[in-house]
Design an enzyme around this catalytic site. Structure first.
Site, PDB file in Angstrom:
ATOM      1  N   GLU A  70      12.659 138.932  98.351  1.00 43.49           N
ATOM      2  CA  GLU A  70      13.936 138.978  97.652  1.00 43.49           C
ATOM      3  C   GLU A  70      14.846 137.837  98.100  1.00 43.49           C
ATOM      4  O   GLU A  70      15.017 137.580  99.290  1.00 43.49           O
ATOM      5  CB  GLU A  70      14.682 140.292  97.902  1.00 43.49           C
ATOM      6  CG  GLU A  70      16.040 140.297  97.181  1.00 43.49           C
ATOM      7  CD  GLU A  70      16.965 141.442  97.564  1.00 43.49           C
ATOM      8  OE1 GLU A  70      18.066 141.497  97.001  1.00 43.49           O
ATOM      9  OE2 GLU A  70      16.597 142.260  98.424  1.00 43.49           O
ATOM     10  N   ASP A 135      22.292 138.731 114.229  1.00 42.00           N
ATOM     11  CA  ASP A 135      23.529 138.106 113.764  1.00 42.00           C
ATOM     12  C   ASP A 135      24.587 138.284 114.852  1.00 42.00           C
ATOM     13  O   ASP A 135      24.861 139.415 115.269  1.00 42.00           O
ATOM     14  CB  ASP A 135      23.972 138.766 112.453  1.00 42.00           C
ATOM     15  CG  ASP A 135      25.254 138.171 111.893  1.00 42.00           C
ATOM     16  OD1 ASP A 135      25.718 137.140 112.410  1.00 42.00           O
ATOM     17  OD2 ASP A 135      25.800 138.747 110.925  1.00 42.00           O
ATOM     18  N   ILE A 136      25.144 137.176 115.325  1.00 44.07           N
ATOM     19  CA  ILE A 136      26.216 137.233 116.321  1.00 44.07           C
ATOM     20  C   ILE A 136      27.427 136.517 115.735  1.00 44.07           C
ATOM     21  O   ILE A 136      27.346 135.349 115.360  1.00 44.07           O
ATOM     22  CB  ILE A 136      25.809 136.560 117.652  1.00 44.07           C
ATOM     23  CG1 ILE A 136      24.459 137.103 118.123  1.00 44.07           C
ATOM     24  CG2 ILE A 136      26.874 136.791 118.717  1.00 44.07           C
ATOM     25  CD1 ILE A 136      23.908 136.385 119.344  1.00 44.07           C
ATOM     26  N   ASP A 137      28.544 137.242 115.645  1.00 44.64           N
ATOM     27  CA  ASP A 137      29.757 136.718 115.028  1.00 44.64           C
ATOM     28  C   ASP A 137      30.865 136.625 116.069  1.00 44.64           C
ATOM     29  O   ASP A 137      31.079 137.561 116.838  1.00 44.64           O
ATOM     30  CB  ASP A 137      30.195 137.633 113.874  1.00 44.64           C
ATOM     31  CG  ASP A 137      31.227 136.979 112.982  1.00 44.64           C
ATOM     32  OD1 ASP A 137      32.341 136.690 113.477  1.00 44.64           O
ATOM     33  OD2 ASP A 137      30.952 136.771 111.786  1.00 44.64           O
ATOM     34  N   CYS A 157      35.614 128.657 122.958  1.00 43.35           N
ATOM     35  CA  CYS A 157      34.990 129.961 122.695  1.00 43.35           C
ATOM     36  C   CYS A 157      33.560 129.822 122.187  1.00 43.35           C
ATOM     37  O   CYS A 157      32.793 130.798 122.205  1.00 43.35           O
ATOM     38  CB  CYS A 157      35.837 130.827 121.755  1.00 43.35           C
ATOM     39  SG  CYS A 157      36.257 130.104 120.167  1.00 43.35           S
ATOM     40  N   GLY A 187      27.429 128.320 109.892  1.00 43.69           N
ATOM     41  CA  GLY A 187      28.279 127.460 109.077  1.00 43.69           C
ATOM     42  C   GLY A 187      29.757 127.622 109.349  1.00 43.69           C
ATOM     43  O   GLY A 187      30.574 126.812 108.911  1.00 43.69           O
ATOM     44  N   VAL A 191      26.136 132.652 114.842  1.00 39.18           N
ATOM     45  CA  VAL A 191      24.745 132.190 114.827  1.00 39.18           C
ATOM     46  C   VAL A 191      23.834 133.317 114.346  1.00 39.18           C
ATOM     47  O   VAL A 191      24.167 134.502 114.474  1.00 39.18           O
ATOM     48  CB  VAL A 191      24.281 131.721 116.229  1.00 39.18           C
ATOM     49  CG1 VAL A 191      25.062 130.500 116.673  1.00 39.18           C
ATOM     50  CG2 VAL A 191      24.392 132.840 117.257  1.00 39.18           C
ATOM     51  N   ASP A 322      25.496 142.337 115.854  1.00 37.79           N
ATOM     52  CA  ASP A 322      25.739 143.178 114.681  1.00 37.79           C
ATOM     53  C   ASP A 322      24.453 143.979 114.478  1.00 37.79           C
ATOM     54  O   ASP A 322      23.503 143.521 113.849  1.00 37.79           O
ATOM     55  CB  ASP A 322      26.047 142.312 113.461  1.00 37.79           C
ATOM     56  CG  ASP A 322      26.401 143.145 112.230  1.00 37.79           C
ATOM     57  OD1 ASP A 322      26.027 144.332 112.182  1.00 37.79           O
ATOM     58  OD2 ASP A 322      27.041 142.599 111.308  1.00 37.79           O
ATOM     59  N   HIS A 331      17.884 144.655 104.990  1.00 36.68           N
ATOM     60  CA  HIS A 331      19.201 144.037 105.143  1.00 36.68           C
ATOM     61  C   HIS A 331      19.128 142.548 104.825  1.00 36.68           C
ATOM     62  O   HIS A 331      18.242 141.839 105.285  1.00 36.68           O
ATOM     63  CB  HIS A 331      19.701 144.233 106.577  1.00 36.68           C
ATOM     64  CG  HIS A 331      21.197 144.157 106.695  1.00 36.68           C
ATOM     65  ND1 HIS A 331      21.902 142.992 106.499  1.00 36.68           N
ATOM     66  CD2 HIS A 331      22.130 145.104 106.981  1.00 36.68           C
ATOM     67  CE1 HIS A 331      23.184 143.217 106.665  1.00 36.68           C
ATOM     68  NE2 HIS A 331      23.357 144.488 106.964  1.00 36.68           N
TER      69      HIS A 331
END
Length: 425
Positions: A70, A135-137, A157, A187, A191, A322, A331
């Site tokens: 998908e 996913d790390i935000d 940071c 972006g 990462v 996350d 997901h």
């Protein structure tokens, strides 16, 4: 067409030449205007999107699995097209050029082609396989970082991301034995990691949940003061994480000024026993000191409570995942090499062997590479080129992608195919 595997030597030679001639700038000097994105994407998708390497990566699994993958497209105006699927590289290229998505997400490999899901019974349409993803935000660090908030980031940071990558990369490789990890800049402020080993792709959901639980230490919301609780003896993986943290913690402490203001030191002191908390709160309030001096004082008071110090260091620097992104096979996760619409930056691969030199503000924007492409055409190189992106600032990132990720992955897949017993007589 058929994928021709370039040797490590060929790509390495080209990478050396690129490094000597095309060193990445300290900052991107190409201004990006969101209003220009539709026009820029037309150029990017027509000439510069690396369809060849992209397809070679996602076509690595079992025969026919690419057509059952998908893709989700977000179009201008927040129009979502889910369950897109393509039979070949040419079909994928045609679909992207037709829809001009401002964002591309990658989903699972399904039991049938996602675009055909309405032709089968709902129970027959199942997500079967997918890379293990993380996913790390940066926004998940807002309670501890002092330099920026929300969507903003800076080089200070960004060190949180560097530490997170080092810790997770080590754990995934050494604790679980995974080898083919693709780290990608989101972006903007985070990462992503794609674990592409065959064993990772085949993981059932309960196994993914178990891995995420193993890698999760920081738990609890804003109202919970203590988010890391250790047991003795420490798990070897936590000890390994602490070794990495110890290499970076003091510079991070100083830059983020973790103990500089009452609000900051109050969060730290909330994790220690009441008597020490009262003593140090009084001392910190009355005596102006640097964060480093206060940290040394705290270490002295906690000399008989080493786990408390470790809990503080882990809470202030361990990766914050996350978890929902990693747990579910179905997901979606933003695709590498697409453009972040807010910043215009390309979601480029990150070289984990040179993490300290990665600068998110030096990542090329779509404006920059389109301008570089137009410049190369103006210099007489205006014939259609399959690898036009190699004339832009994407070149060094794509060489790293091919040399350190794609070639080793393809080599292992070819080796695995050769080792399978033949069914021919």
């Amino acid at each position: 067409g058929v994928w021709r595997e370039r040797s490590r030597m060929e790509v390495a030679d080209e990478a050396v030449k690129t490094e000597a001639v095309e060193a990445k700038p300290a900052v991107s000097n190409e201004m990006y205007e969101r209003s220009e994105l539709p026009n820029l994407l037309r150029v990017y998708y027509a000439w510069l999107f690396p369809y060849d390497k992209y397809f070679q990566w996602l076509n690595y699994a079992e025969t026919g699995s690419f057509s059952q993958r998908e893709f989700s497209f977000t179009l201008e105006g927040d129009v979502y097209l889910r369950y897109q699927s393509f039979e070949s590289q040419a079909a994928l290229e045609e679909g992207i050029k037709k829809h001009q998505p401002v964002k591309i997400d990658i989903g699972a490999i399904f039991s049938v082609r996602p675009c055909m899901r309405n032709r089968v019974q709902q129970a027959s349409f199942k997500a079967l396989r997918k890379e293990l993803v993380f996913d790390i935000d940066m926004t998940d660090y807002d309670d501890i970082r002092t330099c920026c908030k929300a969507a903003e980031i800076c080089l200070k940071c960004w060190k949180f991301m560097t530490i997170a990558i080092r810790i997770l990369d080590r754990a995934l490789r050494e604790d679980f034995g995974f080898r083919h990890l693709l780290w990608v800049y989101s972006g903007r402020r985070g990462v992503h990691c794609w674990v592409c080993d065959e064993a990772a792709i085949q993981l059932a959901q309960d196994a993914r949940v178990a891995i995420v639980e193993y890698l999760t230490l920081v738990r609890g919301g804003e109202q919970q003061a203590q988010k890391v609780k250790l047991r003795t003896p420490l798990h070897p993986s936590i000890s390994s994480a602490l070794k990495i943290i110890d290499e970076h913690f003091i510079p991070l402490l100083k830059e983020q000024d973790f103990l500089g203001e009452a609000e900051q030191w109050g969060r730290v002191l909330a994790l220690v026993q009441p008597s020490t908390r009262e003593l140090l709160h009084k001392e910190f309030s009355e005596n102006p000191q640097s964060s480093f001096d206060r940290w040394c004082r705290l270490k002295h008071e906690l000399r008989d409570r080493p786990n408390t110090l470790k809990e503080i260091k882990l809470q202030w620097s361990y990766p914050r995942l996350d978890v929902n992104v990693s747990k579910g096979i179905n997901h979606l996760l933003k695709s590498p090499l697409c453009v972040h619409p807010k910043t215009g930056r390309i979601c480029v691969p990150i070289d984990t062997q040179n993490l300290d030199s990665f600068d998110p503000f030096a990542v090329p924007t779509v404006s920059q590479i389109c301008r570089e492409f137009e410049k190369s055409r103006a210099q007489g190189q205006d014939k259609p080129q399959k690898l036009a992106y190699m004339k832009t600032s994407l070149k060094s990132y794509m060489l790293e992608f091919e040399l350190k990720f794609l070639i080793p992955l393809k080599t292992e897949i070819a080796k695995r195919k050769r080792s399978k017993p033949s069914l021919e007589y």
